[in-house]
Enzyme design. Structure first.
Site, PDB file in Angstrom:
ATOM      1  N   THR A  67      36.522 -11.203  -1.617  1.00 54.79           N
ATOM      2  CA  THR A  67      37.767 -11.031  -2.371  1.00 54.79           C
ATOM      3  C   THR A  67      38.860 -10.400  -1.525  1.00 54.79           C
ATOM      4  O   THR A  67      40.020 -10.830  -1.557  1.00 54.79           O
ATOM      5  CB  THR A  67      37.501 -10.164  -3.614  1.00 54.79           C
ATOM      6  N   ILE A  68      38.513  -9.374  -0.782  1.00 53.48           N
ATOM      7  CA  ILE A  68      39.513  -8.703   0.063  1.00 53.48           C
ATOM      8  C   ILE A  68      40.081  -9.665   1.098  1.00 53.48           C
ATOM      9  O   ILE A  68      41.303  -9.736   1.307  1.00 53.48           O
ATOM     10  CB  ILE A  68      38.890  -7.464   0.730  1.00 53.48           C
ATOM     11  N   LYS A 114      36.951 -14.312  -7.834  1.00 47.81           N
ATOM     12  CA  LYS A 114      36.814 -13.584  -9.106  1.00 47.81           C
ATOM     13  C   LYS A 114      37.981 -13.909 -10.049  1.00 47.81           C
ATOM     14  O   LYS A 114      38.601 -13.017 -10.631  1.00 47.81           O
ATOM     15  CB  LYS A 114      36.734 -12.072  -8.879  1.00 47.81           C
ATOM     16  N   ASP A 144      41.883 -16.508 -14.811  1.00 47.50           N
ATOM     17  CA  ASP A 144      42.746 -17.437 -15.555  1.00 47.50           C
ATOM     18  C   ASP A 144      43.004 -18.637 -14.649  1.00 47.50           C
ATOM     19  O   ASP A 144      42.624 -18.634 -13.469  1.00 47.50           O
ATOM     20  CB  ASP A 144      44.048 -16.733 -15.941  1.00 47.50           C
ATOM     21  N   ALA A 145      43.654 -19.663 -15.210  1.00 49.66           N
ATOM     22  CA  ALA A 145      44.019 -20.859 -14.432  1.00 49.66           C
ATOM     23  C   ALA A 145      42.801 -21.441 -13.721  1.00 49.66           C
ATOM     24  O   ALA A 145      42.850 -21.776 -12.539  1.00 49.66           O
ATOM     25  CB  ALA A 145      45.130 -20.528 -13.435  1.00 49.66           C
ATOM     26  N   LEU A 151      42.993 -23.069  -9.848  1.00 48.50           N
ATOM     27  CA  LEU A 151      42.476 -22.268  -8.747  1.00 48.50           C
ATOM     28  C   LEU A 151      41.184 -22.839  -8.182  1.00 48.50           C
ATOM     29  O   LEU A 151      40.932 -22.761  -6.969  1.00 48.50           O
ATOM     30  CB  LEU A 151      42.287 -20.820  -9.201  1.00 48.50           C
ATOM     31  N   GLU A 170      30.757 -13.743 -11.817  1.00 45.19           N
ATOM     32  CA  GLU A 170      30.578 -12.418 -11.230  1.00 45.19           C
ATOM     33  C   GLU A 170      30.411 -11.392 -12.349  1.00 45.19           C
ATOM     34  O   GLU A 170      31.331 -11.163 -13.143  1.00 45.19           O
ATOM     35  CB  GLU A 170      31.792 -12.060 -10.381  1.00 45.19           C
ATOM     36  N   HIS A 173      26.169  -7.623  -9.671  1.00 44.95           N
ATOM     37  CA  HIS A 173      26.992  -6.882  -8.713  1.00 44.95           C
ATOM     38  C   HIS A 173      26.976  -5.389  -8.988  1.00 44.95           C
ATOM     39  O   HIS A 173      27.324  -4.939 -10.064  1.00 44.95           O
ATOM     40  CB  HIS A 173      28.432  -7.410  -8.824  1.00 44.95           C
ATOM     41  N   ARG A 223      31.180  -1.304  -4.950  1.00 44.50           N
ATOM     42  CA  ARG A 223      31.197  -0.295  -3.882  1.00 44.50           C
ATOM     43  C   ARG A 223      31.580   1.084  -4.413  1.00 44.50           C
ATOM     44  O   ARG A 223      31.117   2.101  -3.890  1.00 44.50           O
ATOM     45  CB  ARG A 223      32.110  -0.717  -2.725  1.00 44.50           C
TER      46      ARG A 223
END
Length: 218
Positions: free
Chosen positions: A36-37, A64, A67-68, A72, A112, A136, A139
């Site tokens: 993600t980062i 993650k 919406d859309a 995406l 996720e 998950h 962190r």
């Protein structure tokens, strides 16, 4: 149970650093993830570059999304991803649209499990065709001292009974693996324990040694 796959999570803030680690470890892992980062910092180019540098690997876009879903998902798969993540808080309509687009592209959606969700939610995801979830431990939770325990194992077994292929992530190290021996695990997702290791390839081999001892040869 099949031997779990080993997934490299690249949560770098710089694409060049992520590609360096991907090239170093691509022969030691089964799946390469644009974390993600990294996705936020480098966008679709991260996925395109990982596909170019790791042509034989499953590539994950860990967006993650909430919406859309169709739009995406199309962007992720057009960039070269095989799998894309949707956050568990997303509306069922978003998940269904993302899954439908993924099916058209012969790709897959992963839910996720981060934050609040229920087994009723999980059954709804399964009912629209989704077959992968990611369990998950974040962190921030790790930093607060949260450890893997019986509650996690019980939850994982319930998800498996629903019919999900489960990937597990959250500060995983080789010593953690035996406690998951009775779970049908699709993949262990590892980030800092590989890319942040002093000797990354040897660190990957330590995972493979443990996987072989528990689940046998692939």
């Amino acid at each position: 149970m099949n031997r779990p796959l080993l997934q490299l999570a690249l949560d770098h803030t710089r694409l060049d650093s992520a590609l360096r680690d991907a090239q170093l470890l691509r022969n030691e892992v089964d799946i390469v993830e644009a974390g993600t980062i990294l996705c936020l910092c480098a966008g679709n180019n991260a996925i395109r570059q990982l596909r170019r540098h790791c042509p034989g690997k499953i590539i994950v876009a860990d967006w993650k999304i909430a919406d859309a879903g169709e739009i995406l998902a199309a962007q992720a798969f057009d960039a070269g991803a095989d799998w894309m993540t949707v956050i568990c808080a997303a509306p069922l309509a978003t998940i269904e649209k993302a899954h439908h687009l993924a099916s058209q592209r012969k790709a897959k959606i992963q839910i996720e499990l981060f934050g609040n969700w229920t087994f009723s939610d999980a059954r709804n995801w399964h009912s629209v065709g989704v077959r992968q979830v990611i369990y998950h431990r974040g962190r921030d939770a790790q930093a607060c001292g949260q450890i893997w325990g019986e509650k996690d194992i019980s939850c994982l077994k319930k998800l498996s009974d629903i019919g999900f292929a489960i990937s597990i992530t959250g500060g995983i190290v080789p010593a953690d693996l035996p406690q998951f021996k009775d779970i049908s695990v699709q993949a262990f997702i590892v980030g800092r324990a590989l890319s942040g290791a002093t000797r990354p390839r040897q660190a990957a081999q330590a995972f493979h040694t443990q996987l072989t001892e528990i689940w046998g040869v692939a």
